[in-house]
Motif scaffolding. Sequence first.
Motif, short mmCIF file in Angstrom:
data_model
loop_
_atom_site.label_atom_id
_atom_site.label_comp_id
_atom_site.label_asym_id
_atom_site.label_seq_id
_atom_site.Cartn_x
_atom_site.Cartn_y
_atom_site.Cartn_z
N ARG A 1 -5.52 5.97 1.05
CA ARG A 1 -6.58 5.08 1.54
C ARG A 1 -7.95 5.75 1.43
NH1 ARG A 1 -2.55 3.93 5.62
NH2 ARG A 1 -1.77 1.79 5.38
N VAL B 1 0.84 -1.20 0.00
CA VAL B 1 0.00 0.00 0.00
C VAL B 1 0.88 1.25 0.00
CG1 VAL B 1 -1.68 1.34 1.34
CG2 VAL B 1 -1.94 -1.14 1.12
N ARG C 1 -10.91 4.33 -0.89
CA ARG C 1 -12.16 3.91 -0.28
C ARG C 1 -13.35 4.66 -0.89
NH1 ARG C 1 -13.55 1.31 4.36
NH2 ARG C 1 -11.40 1.30 5.13
N SER D 1 -6.01 -2.52 1.25
CA SER D 1 -5.64 -3.86 1.73
C SER D 1 -6.81 -4.82 1.62
CB SER D 1 -5.13 -3.79 3.17
OG SER D 1 -6.10 -3.19 4.01
N ASP E 1 -0.03 7.83 3.00
CA ASP E 1 -0.77 6.59 2.83
C ASP E 1 -2.23 6.79 3.21
OD1 ASP E 1 1.62 5.51 2.14
OD2 ASP E 1 1.84 4.22 3.90
N GLU E 2 -2.49 7.61 4.22
CA GLU E 2 -3.86 7.83 4.66
C GLU E 2 -4.67 8.55 3.58
OE1 GLU E 2 -7.24 7.55 6.62
OE2 GLU E 2 -5.35 6.54 7.12
N SER F 1 0.97 4.00 -2.95
CA SER F 1 0.63 5.38 -2.62
C SER F 1 1.72 6.33 -3.09
CB SER F 1 0.42 5.52 -1.10
OG SER F 1 0.29 6.86 -0.72
N SER G 1 -10.97 -0.47 1.71
CA SER G 1 -9.58 -0.04 1.82
C SER G 1 -8.72 -0.76 0.79
CB SER G 1 -9.05 -0.35 3.23
OG SER G 1 -8.96 -1.76 3.42
#
Length: 312
Positions: A276, A260, A280, A288, A272-273, A264, A286
Amino acid sequence: MTVDADALSQVLSAVDLRIGTARRERLSAGGLLPLARAGATLIYVAEGSLGTHQRLGLACRLKSDGAAFEPTGADAVRLSAGDAFLSFGRSEVALEAVDAAKVVIVDLELSDAAVRLTHDIPSTLAVYDFDAADPAAAALAAHMGIDDPAICQKRTGDLLVCRMMATTVLLAVIRAWAMSDHAAAWPSRQGDPFLDRVIAAIHDEPGREWTVARLASVGAMSRSTFAERFRSAIGRSPAEYVTEVRIDAAKRMLHAGRSVSATSRDLGYGSDEGFRRAFRRRTGMSPSAWRTTSDDLMPERRDEQVPVGLPV
Protein backbone atom coordinates in the motif's frame (compact mmCIF):
# COMPACT_ATOMS: atom_id res chain seq x y z
CA MET A 1 16.20 14.57 -37.69
CA THR A 2 17.38 11.28 -39.21
CA VAL A 3 15.42 8.27 -38.02
CA ASP A 4 16.94 4.80 -38.01
CA ALA A 5 14.32 3.18 -40.24
CA ASP A 6 15.52 -0.36 -39.55
CA ALA A 7 15.42 0.13 -35.77
CA LEU A 8 12.02 1.77 -35.97
CA SER A 9 10.61 -1.02 -38.14
CA GLN A 10 12.02 -3.65 -35.80
CA VAL A 11 10.46 -2.06 -32.74
CA LEU A 12 7.08 -1.38 -34.36
CA SER A 13 6.86 -4.94 -35.65
CA ALA A 14 7.17 -6.20 -32.06
CA VAL A 15 4.30 -4.07 -30.69
CA ASP A 16 1.29 -6.30 -30.19
CA LEU A 17 -2.09 -6.16 -28.46
CA ARG A 18 -3.82 -8.71 -26.30
CA ILE A 19 -7.19 -7.02 -26.74
CA GLY A 20 -8.42 -4.09 -28.79
CA THR A 21 -12.03 -2.99 -28.37
CA ALA A 22 -13.70 0.11 -29.75
CA ARG A 23 -16.89 2.10 -29.77
CA ARG A 24 -18.18 5.29 -31.35
CA GLU A 25 -19.54 7.94 -29.04
CA ARG A 26 -21.23 11.31 -29.52
CA LEU A 27 -20.53 14.07 -27.03
CA SER A 28 -22.50 17.26 -26.61
CA ALA A 29 -20.66 20.52 -25.93
CA GLY A 30 -19.11 20.31 -22.46
CA GLY A 31 -19.39 16.53 -22.32
CA LEU A 32 -16.52 14.76 -20.55
CA LEU A 33 -14.60 11.73 -21.76
CA PRO A 34 -12.49 10.34 -18.86
CA LEU A 35 -9.66 7.95 -19.71
CA ALA A 36 -8.87 5.42 -16.99
CA ARG A 37 -5.43 4.60 -15.66
CA ALA A 38 -5.79 1.01 -16.81
CA GLY A 39 -4.43 0.04 -20.20
CA ALA A 40 -3.99 2.35 -23.17
CA THR A 41 -6.70 4.33 -24.93
CA LEU A 42 -6.65 5.60 -28.50
CA ILE A 43 -9.00 8.40 -29.56
CA TYR A 44 -9.79 9.45 -33.12
CA VAL A 45 -11.89 12.57 -33.63
CA ALA A 46 -14.34 12.05 -36.48
CA GLU A 47 -16.34 15.25 -35.98
CA GLY A 48 -16.18 18.33 -33.77
CA SER A 49 -13.43 19.16 -31.30
CA LEU A 50 -12.22 18.23 -27.82
CA GLY A 51 -9.66 19.58 -25.39
CA THR A 52 -7.99 19.03 -22.05
CA HIS A 53 -7.77 21.35 -19.06
CA GLN A 54 -4.51 19.94 -17.74
CA ARG A 55 -1.11 20.39 -19.32
CA LEU A 56 0.14 17.15 -20.83
CA GLY A 57 3.59 15.79 -21.51
CA LEU A 58 3.85 16.03 -25.29
CA ALA A 59 2.00 16.77 -28.50
CA CYS A 60 3.12 16.59 -32.12
CA ARG A 61 1.74 18.82 -34.87
CA LEU A 62 1.93 17.85 -38.52
CA LYS A 63 2.83 20.69 -40.86
CA SER A 64 0.40 21.51 -43.63
CA ASP A 65 2.60 19.85 -46.28
CA GLY A 66 2.51 16.57 -44.35
CA ALA A 67 6.30 16.29 -44.39
CA ALA A 68 7.41 17.15 -40.88
CA PHE A 69 6.33 17.88 -37.34
CA GLU A 70 6.75 20.80 -35.01
CA PRO A 71 6.31 20.58 -31.23
CA THR A 72 3.52 22.24 -29.28
CA GLY A 73 5.26 21.66 -25.94
CA ALA A 74 3.47 20.61 -22.78
CA ASP A 75 0.36 22.71 -23.31
CA ALA A 76 -3.20 21.60 -22.90
CA VAL A 77 -4.38 19.71 -26.00
CA ARG A 78 -7.03 20.86 -28.47
CA LEU A 79 -8.18 18.13 -30.87
CA SER A 80 -10.20 18.65 -34.04
CA ALA A 81 -11.65 16.33 -36.68
CA GLY A 82 -8.88 14.19 -38.15
CA ASP A 83 -6.67 14.33 -35.04
CA ALA A 84 -5.59 11.35 -32.94
CA PHE A 85 -4.81 11.11 -29.24
CA LEU A 86 -3.10 8.26 -27.40
CA SER A 87 -2.90 7.73 -23.64
CA PHE A 88 -0.85 4.86 -22.25
CA GLY A 89 -2.88 4.90 -19.02
CA ARG A 90 -0.02 6.01 -16.76
CA SER A 91 -2.04 8.97 -15.50
CA GLU A 92 -5.66 10.03 -15.40
CA VAL A 93 -6.75 12.17 -18.35
CA ALA A 94 -10.12 13.70 -19.19
CA LEU A 95 -11.11 15.15 -22.55
CA GLU A 96 -13.96 17.66 -22.83
CA ALA A 97 -16.01 18.35 -25.95
CA VAL A 98 -15.55 21.99 -27.01
CA ASP A 99 -18.54 21.60 -29.28
CA ALA A 100 -20.62 18.64 -30.35
CA ALA A 101 -18.22 15.85 -31.28
CA LYS A 102 -18.16 12.29 -32.58
CA VAL A 103 -15.18 10.22 -31.48
CA VAL A 104 -13.90 6.69 -31.90
CA ILE A 105 -12.60 5.29 -28.61
CA VAL A 106 -10.32 2.26 -28.75
CA ASP A 107 -9.48 0.56 -25.44
CA LEU A 108 -6.16 -1.28 -25.81
CA GLU A 109 -4.47 -3.89 -23.67
CA LEU A 110 -0.83 -4.06 -24.70
CA SER A 111 1.14 -7.26 -24.50
CA ASP A 112 3.99 -7.33 -21.97
CA ALA A 113 6.50 -6.94 -24.81
CA ALA A 114 4.61 -3.93 -26.15
CA VAL A 115 4.59 -2.34 -22.69
CA ARG A 116 8.38 -2.67 -22.56
CA LEU A 117 8.88 -1.30 -26.06
CA THR A 118 6.65 1.74 -25.52
CA HIS A 119 7.84 2.53 -22.01
CA ASP A 120 10.04 5.43 -23.15
CA ILE A 121 7.26 7.03 -25.19
CA PRO A 122 5.55 9.90 -23.31
CA SER A 123 2.41 8.95 -21.42
CA THR A 124 0.18 10.93 -23.81
CA LEU A 125 0.55 11.77 -27.49
CA ALA A 126 -1.55 14.08 -29.64
CA VAL A 127 -0.99 13.83 -33.38
CA TYR A 128 -2.72 16.70 -35.14
CA ASP A 129 -3.74 16.26 -38.78
CA PHE A 130 -3.37 12.50 -38.39
CA ASP A 131 -5.66 12.08 -41.39
CA ALA A 132 -3.08 13.95 -43.49
CA ALA A 133 -0.13 12.09 -42.00
CA ASP A 134 -1.61 8.65 -42.65
CA PRO A 135 -4.89 8.78 -44.62
CA ALA A 136 -5.28 5.00 -44.75
CA ALA A 137 -4.90 4.53 -40.98
CA ALA A 138 -7.19 7.50 -40.32
CA ALA A 139 -9.87 6.04 -42.61
CA LEU A 140 -9.57 2.74 -40.77
CA ALA A 141 -9.89 4.49 -37.40
CA ALA A 142 -12.94 6.44 -38.54
CA HIS A 143 -14.81 3.21 -39.32
CA MET A 144 -13.89 1.27 -36.19
CA GLY A 145 -16.34 0.63 -33.41
CA ILE A 146 -20.10 0.51 -33.25
CA ASP A 147 -22.73 2.99 -32.08
CA ASP A 148 -24.75 0.47 -30.05
CA PRO A 149 -22.83 -2.45 -28.47
CA ALA A 150 -26.14 -4.14 -27.57
CA ILE A 151 -26.90 -4.91 -31.22
CA CYS A 152 -23.42 -6.03 -32.21
CA GLN A 153 -23.34 -9.53 -33.65
CA LYS A 154 -20.00 -11.26 -33.22
CA ARG A 155 -18.82 -13.41 -36.10
CA THR A 156 -16.12 -16.07 -36.21
CA GLY A 157 -12.73 -14.40 -36.54
CA ASP A 158 -13.97 -10.90 -35.73
CA LEU A 159 -11.81 -10.57 -32.61
CA LEU A 160 -8.60 -11.35 -34.51
CA VAL A 161 -9.47 -8.98 -37.36
CA CYS A 162 -10.46 -6.23 -34.94
CA ARG A 163 -7.25 -6.59 -32.94
CA MET A 164 -5.27 -6.30 -36.17
CA MET A 165 -7.16 -3.13 -37.07
CA ALA A 166 -6.50 -1.61 -33.67
CA THR A 167 -2.82 -2.55 -33.91
CA THR A 168 -2.54 -0.91 -37.34
CA VAL A 169 -3.93 2.41 -36.11
CA LEU A 170 -1.86 2.30 -32.92
CA LEU A 171 1.36 1.75 -34.87
CA ALA A 172 0.49 4.60 -37.24
CA VAL A 173 0.14 7.00 -34.30
CA ILE A 174 3.40 5.81 -32.72
CA ARG A 175 5.19 6.07 -36.07
CA ALA A 176 3.94 9.64 -36.51
CA TRP A 177 5.41 10.53 -33.14
CA ALA A 178 8.62 8.60 -33.80
CA MET A 179 9.26 10.73 -36.88
CA SER A 180 9.14 13.92 -34.79
CA ASP A 181 12.08 15.65 -33.13
CA HIS A 182 10.76 14.59 -29.73
CA ALA A 183 11.68 10.98 -30.44
CA ALA A 184 15.38 11.47 -31.09
CA ALA A 185 16.33 8.94 -28.38
CA TRP A 186 13.75 6.33 -29.44
CA PRO A 187 14.06 3.51 -30.34
CA SER A 188 17.84 3.67 -29.84
CA ARG A 189 17.42 2.59 -26.23
CA GLN A 190 16.16 -0.75 -27.40
CA GLY A 191 19.51 -1.61 -29.02
CA ASP A 192 21.32 -3.00 -25.95
CA PRO A 193 20.70 -6.76 -25.88
CA PHE A 194 22.07 -7.08 -22.33
CA LEU A 195 19.79 -4.43 -20.88
CA ASP A 196 16.92 -5.74 -23.00
CA ARG A 197 17.43 -9.10 -21.32
CA VAL A 198 17.26 -7.49 -17.86
CA ILE A 199 14.16 -5.45 -18.67
CA ALA A 200 12.43 -8.50 -20.14
CA ALA A 201 13.18 -10.47 -16.96
CA ILE A 202 11.70 -7.75 -14.76
CA HIS A 203 8.50 -7.58 -16.80
CA ASP A 204 8.21 -11.37 -17.01
CA GLU A 205 8.60 -11.82 -13.22
CA PRO A 206 7.78 -8.53 -11.48
CA GLY A 207 7.22 -10.35 -8.18
CA ARG A 208 10.70 -11.82 -8.00
CA GLU A 209 13.16 -10.48 -5.43
CA TRP A 210 15.21 -8.37 -7.81
CA THR A 211 18.44 -7.20 -6.21
CA VAL A 212 21.03 -5.20 -8.14
CA ALA A 213 23.35 -8.20 -7.99
CA ARG A 214 20.72 -10.53 -9.44
CA LEU A 215 19.80 -8.10 -12.22
CA ALA A 216 23.47 -7.55 -13.04
CA SER A 217 23.87 -11.31 -13.31
CA VAL A 218 20.99 -11.51 -15.78
CA GLY A 219 22.70 -8.84 -17.87
CA ALA A 220 26.12 -10.52 -17.58
CA MET A 221 27.67 -7.41 -16.00
CA SER A 222 29.31 -6.40 -12.76
CA ARG A 223 27.09 -4.60 -10.25
CA SER A 224 28.77 -1.23 -10.74
CA THR A 225 28.81 -1.43 -14.52
CA PHE A 226 25.20 -2.58 -14.63
CA ALA A 227 23.91 0.14 -12.26
CA GLU A 228 25.64 2.91 -14.22
CA ARG A 229 24.61 1.52 -17.61
CA PHE A 230 21.01 0.99 -16.53
CA ARG A 231 20.57 4.51 -15.14
CA SER A 232 22.20 6.06 -18.20
CA ALA A 233 19.92 4.18 -20.62
CA ILE A 234 16.65 4.10 -18.67
CA GLY A 235 16.91 7.32 -16.69
CA ARG A 236 16.28 5.83 -13.25
CA SER A 237 17.78 3.27 -10.90
CA PRO A 238 17.06 -0.47 -11.23
CA ALA A 239 15.10 -0.38 -7.95
CA GLU A 240 12.95 2.51 -9.15
CA TYR A 241 12.26 0.70 -12.40
CA VAL A 242 11.30 -2.54 -10.64
CA THR A 243 8.86 -0.60 -8.44
CA GLU A 244 7.40 1.11 -11.50
CA VAL A 245 6.84 -2.21 -13.28
CA ARG A 246 5.29 -3.73 -10.15
CA ILE A 247 2.84 -0.86 -9.67
CA ASP A 248 1.85 -0.94 -13.35
CA ALA A 249 1.25 -4.68 -13.00
CA ALA A 250 -0.70 -4.06 -9.79
CA LYS A 251 -3.01 -1.65 -11.63
CA ARG A 252 -3.85 -4.28 -14.21
CA MET A 253 -4.38 -6.96 -11.55
CA LEU A 254 -6.59 -4.75 -9.40
CA HIS A 255 -8.65 -3.68 -12.38
CA ALA A 256 -9.10 -7.34 -13.31
CA GLY A 257 -10.63 -8.00 -9.88
CA ARG A 258 -7.69 -9.31 -7.83
CA SER A 259 -7.73 -8.50 -4.13
CA VAL A 260 -5.16 -6.17 -2.60
CA SER A 261 -3.67 -9.05 -0.57
CA ALA A 262 -3.38 -11.38 -3.57
CA THR A 263 -1.85 -8.63 -5.68
CA SER A 264 0.63 -7.76 -2.94
CA ARG A 265 1.65 -11.40 -2.54
CA ASP A 266 2.01 -12.05 -6.28
CA LEU A 267 4.21 -8.98 -6.72
CA GLY A 268 6.66 -9.98 -4.02
CA TYR A 269 5.78 -7.55 -1.24
CA GLY A 270 6.44 -8.77 2.29
CA SER A 271 3.22 -7.27 3.63
CA ASP A 272 0.03 -5.65 2.39
CA GLU A 273 1.01 -2.46 4.19
CA GLY A 274 4.34 -2.31 2.36
CA PHE A 275 2.50 -2.73 -0.93
CA ARG A 276 0.00 0.00 0.00
CA ARG A 277 2.81 2.42 0.85
CA ALA A 278 4.62 1.75 -2.45
CA PHE A 279 1.38 2.07 -4.42
CA ARG A 280 0.42 5.32 -2.72
CA ARG A 281 3.87 6.86 -3.28
CA ARG A 282 3.60 6.24 -7.00
CA THR A 283 -0.10 6.94 -7.63
CA GLY A 284 -1.14 9.25 -4.79
CA MET A 285 -3.89 6.92 -3.60
CA SER A 286 -4.36 3.52 -1.97
CA PRO A 287 -4.81 0.37 -4.09
CA SER A 288 -8.46 0.04 -3.05
CA ALA A 289 -9.18 3.69 -3.87
CA TRP A 290 -7.48 3.37 -7.24
CA ARG A 291 -9.49 0.25 -8.07
CA THR A 292 -12.74 2.05 -7.20
CA THR A 293 -11.76 4.99 -9.42
CA SER A 294 -10.76 2.66 -12.23
CA ASP A 295 -14.04 0.75 -12.02
CA ASP A 296 -16.02 4.00 -12.06
CA LEU A 297 -14.23 5.16 -15.20
CA MET A 298 -14.27 1.76 -16.93
CA PRO A 299 -16.94 -0.39 -15.24
CA GLU A 300 -16.91 -3.21 -17.78
CA ARG A 301 -14.15 -5.80 -17.58
CA ARG A 302 -12.10 -6.01 -20.74
CA ASP A 303 -13.06 -9.60 -21.47
CA GLU A 304 -16.70 -8.56 -21.45
CA GLN A 305 -16.33 -5.72 -23.96
CA VAL A 306 -17.60 -5.92 -27.48
CA PRO A 307 -14.78 -6.29 -30.03
CA VAL A 308 -13.92 -3.56 -32.50
CA GLY A 309 -16.57 -3.23 -35.19
CA LEU A 310 -15.59 -4.06 -38.75
CA PRO A 311 -15.57 -1.27 -41.36
CA VAL A 312 -19.02 -0.18 -42.53
